[in-house]
Design a protein around this motif. Structure first.
Motif, short mmCIF file in Angstrom:
data_model
loop_
_atom_site.label_atom_id
_atom_site.label_comp_id
_atom_site.label_asym_id
_atom_site.label_seq_id
_atom_site.Cartn_x
_atom_site.Cartn_y
_atom_site.Cartn_z
N TYR A 52 0.85 -1.19 0.00
CA TYR A 52 0.00 0.00 0.00
C TYR A 52 0.90 1.25 0.00
CZ TYR A 52 -2.93 -3.74 1.79
OH TYR A 52 -3.57 -4.94 1.98
N PRO A 53 1.58 1.52 -1.13
CA PRO A 53 2.60 2.57 -1.15
C PRO A 53 2.05 3.97 -0.93
CG PRO A 53 2.17 1.74 -3.37
CD PRO A 53 1.47 0.82 -2.42
N ARG A 54 0.83 4.26 -1.42
CA ARG A 54 0.29 5.61 -1.25
C ARG A 54 -0.11 5.87 0.20
NH1 ARG A 54 2.69 7.95 -5.37
NH2 ARG A 54 1.89 7.29 -7.39
N VAL A 55 -0.66 4.84 0.86
CA VAL A 55 -0.97 4.98 2.29
C VAL A 55 0.32 5.23 3.07
CG1 VAL A 55 -1.87 3.80 4.33
CG2 VAL A 55 -3.05 3.56 2.14
N ALA A 56 1.37 4.47 2.77
CA ALA A 56 2.64 4.64 3.46
C ALA A 56 3.22 6.03 3.23
CB ALA A 56 3.62 3.57 2.99
N GLU A 57 3.08 6.53 2.00
CA GLU A 57 3.59 7.85 1.67
C GLU A 57 2.92 8.92 2.51
OE1 GLU A 57 4.07 10.66 -2.30
OE2 GLU A 57 2.39 9.26 -2.16
N ILE A 58 1.59 8.85 2.60
CA ILE A 58 0.86 9.86 3.36
C ILE A 58 1.13 9.72 4.86
CG2 ILE A 58 -1.48 10.63 4.00
CD1 ILE A 58 -0.49 11.45 1.19
N ALA A 59 1.22 8.46 5.33
CA ALA A 59 1.51 8.25 6.75
C ALA A 59 2.87 8.83 7.13
CB ALA A 59 1.46 6.77 7.08
N ALA A 60 3.85 8.69 6.25
CA ALA A 60 5.19 9.20 6.53
C ALA A 60 5.24 10.72 6.50
CB ALA A 60 6.18 8.64 5.51
N ALA A 61 4.31 11.34 5.77
CA ALA A 61 4.30 12.79 5.64
C ALA A 61 3.59 13.47 6.80
CB ALA A 61 3.64 13.20 4.33
N ALA A 62 2.88 12.69 7.64
CA ALA A 62 2.05 13.28 8.69
C ALA A 62 2.89 13.80 9.84
CB ALA A 62 1.08 12.22 9.22
#
Length: 233
Positions: free
Chosen positions: A180-190
């Motif tokens: 789930y790369p897009r979920v991971a990307e957003i989670a890392a940006a939070a």
């Protein structure tokens, strides 16, 4: 909570005293562990004494909600409608943060209690007195939803299993990020907040205010355009 007092120095039992004690007990134990028997113990009375003032636990919960919601501060007199609504909602959030059990209890009730209706009526009045049509106000209330009472559904469920420590946990996290790369990307940006309700994720206050301001800005824009649902395709 403190030990209950003896029969000789107890204040007279009343509905308001019962409700305030119930709110304090729920603050301590949470809604799940709350019971009429425990409340009676805290008040130093037999459980049947409570039923002279409340018909049962459902009526008690309704009353507890009204005590909590009744503590929401009103907006500053004369404030523009958008500012006033924002103040009302953030005041509601401040109260709900002091009584973290209250959101789930409010959602569990079969209908709005008198204090909840009073709060909603006040917010509606703020919109209408600010010049918004009944039509736009109706849809604005739907859009704001439970934010009107200071809480909102979270994107990610809370209370899930903690990640496994060590190499196994790291491998699982990497596998999830790959799947789930897009979920991971957003989670890392939070931005992170250790006390977040979303499990070590986002800054709750920032996310709440961000969504609130986004909605209020949109409502203001529609009001300025003279929006009507009858003209919406």
């Amino acid at each position: 909570m403190t030990q209950h007092r003896g029969a000789g120095d107890r204040a007279p039992l009343s509905r308001q005293r019962i409700l305030r004690a119930a709110v304090a007990l729920a603050d301590e134990t949470g809604a799940e562990a709350f019971s009429m028997r425990r409340l009676a113990q805290e008040l130093g009375v037999v459980p049947m004494a409570l039923y002279k003032h409340v018909a049962g636990k459902d009526e008690l919960l309704d009353g507890m909600v009204d005590v909590v919601v009744g503590d929401i501060a009103p907006p500053e007199p004369g404030a523009p409608w958008k500012t006033a609504v924002r103040q009302q909602i953030l005041a509601a959030r401040d109260v709900l943060l002091r009584h973290r059990w209250a959101a789930s209890v409010i959602e569990s009730r079969p209908g709005p209690t008198p204090a909840v209706l009073g709060h909603l009526d006040s917010v509606i009045g703020t919109f209408r007195d600010g010049g918004l049509s009944a039509d736009l106000t109706h849809h604005a209330m739907h859009a704001l939803g439970t934010r009107l009472l200071g809480f909102s559904p979270e994107l990610f469920a809370t209370g899930g299993a903690e990640p496994s420590p060590g190499e196994a946990g790291e491998a699982a996290a990497k596998a999830a990020a790959a799947a789930y790369p897009r979920v991971a990307e957003i989670a890392a940006a939070a931005a992170h907040d250790a006390g977040s309700t979303v499990g070590g994720g986002c800054d709750d206050l920032f996310e709440f205010v961000f969504a609130l301001d986004l909605l209020l800005d949109g409502i203001e824009r529609l009001h300025g355009q003279g929006w009507s649902s009858s003209r919406t395709p």
